[in-house]
Write an enzyme that holds these catalytic residues in place. Structure first.
Site, short mmCIF file in Angstrom:
data_model
loop_
_atom_site.label_atom_id
_atom_site.label_comp_id
_atom_site.label_asym_id
_atom_site.label_seq_id
_atom_site.Cartn_x
_atom_site.Cartn_y
_atom_site.Cartn_z
N LYS A 17 60.66 43.87 49.23
CA LYS A 17 59.58 43.03 48.91
C LYS A 17 59.41 42.06 50.07
O LYS A 17 60.22 41.01 50.29
CB LYS A 17 59.78 42.31 47.37
CG LYS A 17 59.34 40.90 47.53
CD LYS A 17 57.70 40.94 47.33
CE LYS A 17 57.06 39.69 47.22
NZ LYS A 17 56.89 39.02 48.49
N GLU B 227 70.91 34.37 51.68
CA GLU B 227 70.73 33.76 52.90
C GLU B 227 69.62 32.55 52.78
O GLU B 227 68.33 32.96 52.66
CB GLU B 227 70.38 34.69 54.17
CG GLU B 227 71.36 35.77 54.34
CD GLU B 227 72.75 35.29 55.01
OE1 GLU B 227 72.43 33.95 55.44
OE2 GLU B 227 73.55 36.10 54.92
N CYS C 118 65.95 29.22 60.04
CA CYS C 118 66.86 28.73 59.06
C CYS C 118 68.04 28.02 59.75
O CYS C 118 68.68 27.05 59.36
CB CYS C 118 67.30 29.71 58.12
SG CYS C 118 68.25 31.07 59.02
N GLU D 267 64.91 19.85 54.70
CA GLU D 267 64.55 20.57 55.63
C GLU D 267 63.28 20.60 56.16
O GLU D 267 62.48 20.51 55.65
CB GLU D 267 65.01 22.19 55.15
CG GLU D 267 64.75 23.64 56.24
CD GLU D 267 65.10 24.71 55.73
OE1 GLU D 267 64.68 25.08 54.29
OE2 GLU D 267 65.28 25.56 56.14
P1 NAP Z 1 60.54 31.44 50.07
O1 NAP Z 1 59.26 30.64 49.61
O2 NAP Z 1 61.79 31.44 49.43
O3 NAP Z 1 59.99 33.22 50.06
C1 NAP Z 1 61.16 34.07 50.49
C2 NAP Z 1 60.62 35.25 49.68
O4 NAP Z 1 60.94 35.00 48.35
C3 NAP Z 1 59.34 35.80 49.97
O5 NAP Z 1 59.37 37.23 49.74
C4 NAP Z 1 58.62 35.31 48.72
O6 NAP Z 1 57.36 35.94 48.16
C5 NAP Z 1 59.56 35.36 47.57
N1 NAP Z 1 59.26 34.46 46.47
C6 NAP Z 1 58.75 33.35 46.58
N2 NAP Z 1 58.91 32.66 45.40
C7 NAP Z 1 59.43 33.50 44.47
C8 NAP Z 1 59.53 33.68 43.08
N3 NAP Z 1 59.27 32.47 42.40
N4 NAP Z 1 60.26 34.63 42.64
C9 NAP Z 1 60.75 35.70 43.38
N5 NAP Z 1 60.27 35.81 44.71
C10 NAP Z 1 59.64 34.79 45.06
O7 NAP Z 1 60.86 31.30 51.61
P2 NAP Z 1 59.78 31.37 52.83
O8 NAP Z 1 59.02 30.01 52.98
O9 NAP Z 1 59.37 32.85 52.84
O10 NAP Z 1 61.14 31.19 54.08
C11 NAP Z 1 61.54 30.07 54.54
C12 NAP Z 1 63.01 29.55 53.84
O11 NAP Z 1 63.86 30.52 54.07
C13 NAP Z 1 63.62 28.51 54.55
O12 NAP Z 1 64.21 27.69 53.39
C14 NAP Z 1 64.65 29.17 55.64
O13 NAP Z 1 65.56 28.32 55.71
C15 NAP Z 1 65.10 30.32 54.60
N6 NAP Z 1 65.66 31.21 55.53
C16 NAP Z 1 66.96 31.46 55.36
C17 NAP Z 1 67.54 32.52 56.41
C18 NAP Z 1 69.09 32.71 56.45
O14 NAP Z 1 69.48 33.55 56.91
N7 NAP Z 1 69.80 31.96 55.59
C19 NAP Z 1 66.74 33.41 57.26
C20 NAP Z 1 65.28 32.84 57.30
C21 NAP Z 1 64.77 31.90 56.37
P3 NAP Z 1 56.05 35.48 48.41
O15 NAP Z 1 55.73 35.36 50.29
O16 NAP Z 1 54.97 36.71 48.02
O17 NAP Z 1 55.77 34.33 47.85
#
Ligand code: NAP
Length: 475
Positions: free
Chosen positions: A169, A244, A278, A378
Site C-alpha cells: 500500500k 521505520e 527521516c 520532527e
Molecule cells: P504517514 O502519514 O505515517 O503515512 C505513511 C503511510 O501510512 C502512507 O501509506 C499512508 O497512507 C499510511 N497511513 C496514514 N494514515 C494511516 C492510518 N490511519 N492507518 C493506516 N495507514 C495509514 O507518513 P508520511 O507523512 O507519508 O511520511 C513521513 C513520515 O515517515 C515521517 O515521520 C518520517 O520520518 C517517516 N519516515 C521514516 C523512515 C524510516 O526509515 N524510519 C523513512 C521515510 C519516512 P496515505 O498516504 O494514503 O495517507
C-alpha cells in the site's frame, strides 16, 4: 491501476484518487483508489502464491530480483521523472533514489542465497538439533511518499528473497512511482500473486491488512503516530511487525572538525529532499568557539541553493509535499522567533516563476533554545536550527532525544571523541564525518519510538524469516 494476482485492474468500487504535482498544483493523473475489498483480494492472491513461491530455489527467486534491477536501470530516467513530478524532489535526487532501489534488489538477490540455518550440539547423544529458516508468510508493506520507490524496494526485495509474497500500500501522494516498481516486476514475469499493489484509502486498505489473519507480517515506514496504531492493530492477530518511523537527528560539530567539510555535510544532510527525509538533520549543535564561523559559512551556502521545480536544471530545493507540511514549517519558525530565535537566512514562502507550489526558502535559525517546538518536534522541511554547546558531555545530553533515536551525526577529527560520540549517542544510525550513511549493505533503523527492526544488509532479510527449531531423536 491496482495490481492483483498478476493483472492491472481498477478498484472494485470504481473510485479513483487524484495525483497532484506539488510544484505546480496540476493534476498528473487519476489512479484507482482501493478499499477493503481490493485489499482482501490482493491478500488472498498473495496467500495462494505462497506455497509455490517459497518452494522455488533461492537462485530462482534471485533471478527475478536481478532482472527487476536491470529493468529499473534501463528505465531510470523515466522512473525518476515520475518521482520528481509526484513528490517534488530534484531530478538528480530522484535518480539517486532509483540507484539505491536497484542496489536493494541486487543486494537481496544475493542475500536470498545466504539464508543459512544452524546445527546445535545436543546435550543427549541420541539427539540432533537444528534451526531452519522459513519465510514468515504473506507480508503487507505500507510506505511513505518521501522515497516512493526506495521504501518499496527496501521492503519487497528482502521479503521476496526470503520467499514471502507481498501486498504493498503506497502513500496516496505517490501511487505512480509505486506503479513503476510493479511494472518492473510484471515485465520480469514474477509469478501471479507474488507481488500485489493496492493504492487507496489508508484506513480501509491497511485496516484489512492488519485485520486479515492471512497476513503474517506488517512492515511499515512512516510517522511514529501511524506506526503505533499499526502495532496496536496487528496485536489482535499477533503479526510480526517492523517499523521505520520518525526521527529528529542531531548534527554535532566539534571545534577540531574540518569546518568546511562539516558545513558541506550539514547542507546535504539538512536540505536533501527539502528536509523531508527521516534521517535529515533536525538540530545542529556547534561548539562555541567555532559557532559564529560555522553559522556564517553555512548560511552563505544555504542562501545559494536554487529553489524550483525539480525537473528544472540546477534546482536543489523542490516544493514541500503539501499545505499541511508547509504550515508545520511556518509554525515551527514562528514559535522559534517568538521565543527569541533569529532568522539568519530564508524563513519565507518562496515564489517560483510560473509554479504555484508549496516552495519554502531554505532557512537557518540561530539563538535557538531547547524549549522551542522545533527542538523536539520532527520538522520535515527545509529549516535548520543552530545551537551552541561547550563540552562533549553537554553535546551528548542535548543530542539524545527523549522519544526519537533514528540517526545522529558528529563531526570531529579526534578519534577518542569520535568513539565517545559513537557509544553515547542513543541512535540506530551514527554518521561520523558522514552526512549520508544509508547504503543497501548496512542495517537501517531506529531505537526508541523511531522504530522496531532493521532494513538493509543481511539483517534486513531476517525480518521476513522465522526460526524453526527441529529436534530429532536418532535412536
Ligand atoms: P504517514 O502519514 O505515517 O503515512 C505513511 C503511510 O501510512 C502512507 O501509506 C499512508 O497512507 C499510511 N497511513 C496514514 N494514515 C494511516 C492510518 N490511519 N492507518 C493506516 N495507514 C495509514 O507518513 P508520511 O507523512 O507519508 O511520511 C513521513 C513520515 O515517515 C515521517 O515521520 C518520517 O520520518 C517517516 N519516515 C521514516 C523512515 C524510516 O526509515 N524510519 C523513512 C521515510 C519516512 P496515505 O498516504 O494514503 O495517507
Amino acid at each position: 491501476m491496482l495490481y492483483i494476482n498478476g493483472e492491472w485492474v481498477n478498484a472494485a468500487s470504481g473510485d479513483e484518487l487524484e495525483v497532484i504535482n506539488p510544484a505546480n498544483g496540476e493534476l498528473i493523473q487519476k489512479v484507482a483508489k482501493g478499499d477493503e475489498q481490493d485489499s482482501k483480494l490482493a491478500i488472498e492472491a498473495a496467500d495462494s502464491s505462497f506455497k509455490s513461491w517459497k518452494s522455488k530455489t533461492a537462485q530462482e527467486r534471485a533471478k527475478y530480483l536481478r532482472d527487476a534491477a536491470t529493468y529499473l536501470k534501463e528505465n531510470i530516467d523515466q522512473i525518476a521523472e515520475t518521482v520528481t513530478k509526484e513528490m517534488g524532489k530534484p531530478f538528480n535526487e530522484s535518480k539517486g533514489e532509483i540507484v539505491l532501489s536497484i542496489n536493494y534488489f541486487e543486494w537481496y538477490a544475493e542475500e536470498a542465497k545466504r539464508v543459512y540455518g544452524e546445527t546445535i550440539p545436543a546435550s543427549h547423544q541420541d539427539k540432533r538439533l537444528m534451526v531452519i529458516k522459513e519465510p514468515v508468510g504473506v507480508t503487507a508493506a505500507v510506505t511513505p511518499w518521501n522515497f516512493p520507490v526506495a521504501m518499496i524496494a527496501r521492503k519487497i526485495a528482502p521479503a521476496l528473497a526470503a520467499g514471502c509474497p507481498v501486498v504493498v500500500k503506497p502513500a496516496s501522494a505517490t501511487p505512480l512511482s509505486a506503479i513503476k516498481v510493479f511494472e518492473a516486476l510484471h515485465a520480469v514475469g514474477l509469478p501471479k500473486g507474488v507481488a500485489n499493489l493496492i493504492s487507496g484509502s489508508a484506513s480501509k486498505v491497511v485496516g484489512e491488512m492488519t485485520r486479515n489473519e492471512l497476513v503474517r507480517k506488517i512492515t511499515f515506514t512512516g510517522s511514529t503516530e501511524v506506526g503505533k496504531k499499526l502495532i496496536r492493530d496487528s496485536a489482535e492477530t499477533v503479526k510480526k511487525v517492523s517499523m521505520e518511523l520518525g526521527g529528529h537527528a542531531p548534527y554535532v560539530v566539534f571545534e577540531d572538525a574540518d569546518l568546511d567539510q562539516a558545513v558541506e555535510g550539514a547542507v546535504g544532510s539538512k536540505f536533501r529532499n527539502a528536509g523531508q527525509t527521516c534521517i535529515c538533520t533536525n538540530r545542529i549543535y556547534v561548539q562555541e568557539s567555532v559557532a559564529e564561523e560555522f553559522s556564517q559559512k553555512f548560511a552563505e551556502k544555504v542562501s545559494q541553493l536554487k529553489i524550483g521545480n525539480g525537473l528544472d536544471e540546477g534546482v536543489a530545493i523542490g516544493p514541500i509535499i503539501d499545505e499541511d507540511a508547509y504550515e508545520k514549517v511556518k509554525s515551527q519558525i514562528s514559535d522559534a522567533t517568538n521565543r527569541g530565535a533569529t532568522v539568519v537566512c530564508g524563513g519565507q514562502k518562496a515564489e517560483v516563476d510560473g509554479q504555484d507550489g508549496w516552495f519554502f526558502e531554505p532557512t537557518v535559525l540561530k539563538d535557538v533554545t531547547d524549549d522551542m517546538v522545533i527542538s523536539t518536534e520532527e520538522t520535515f522541511g527545509p529549516v535548520a536550527p543552530v545551537y551552541t554547546f561547550k563540552t562533549k558531555e553537554e553535546a551528548v545530553e542535548r543530542a539524545n532525544h527523549p522519544e526519537y533515536g533514528l540517526a545522529a551525526y558528529c563531526y570531529t577529527n579526534d578519534l577518542k571523541k569520535a568513539y565517545y560520540m559513537m557509544e553515547e549517542l542513543e541512535y540506530g544510525i551514527v554518521g561520523i564525518n558522514d552526512p549520508i550513511p544509508t547504503t543497501a549493505q548496512a542495517p537501517f533503523g531506529g531505537v526508541k519510538e523511531s522504530g522496531i527492526g532493521r532494513e538493509g544488509g543481511h539483517h534486513g532479510i531476517e525480518e521476513y524469516l522465522e526460526d524453526k527449531f527441529v529436534s530429532i531423536n536418532v535412536k
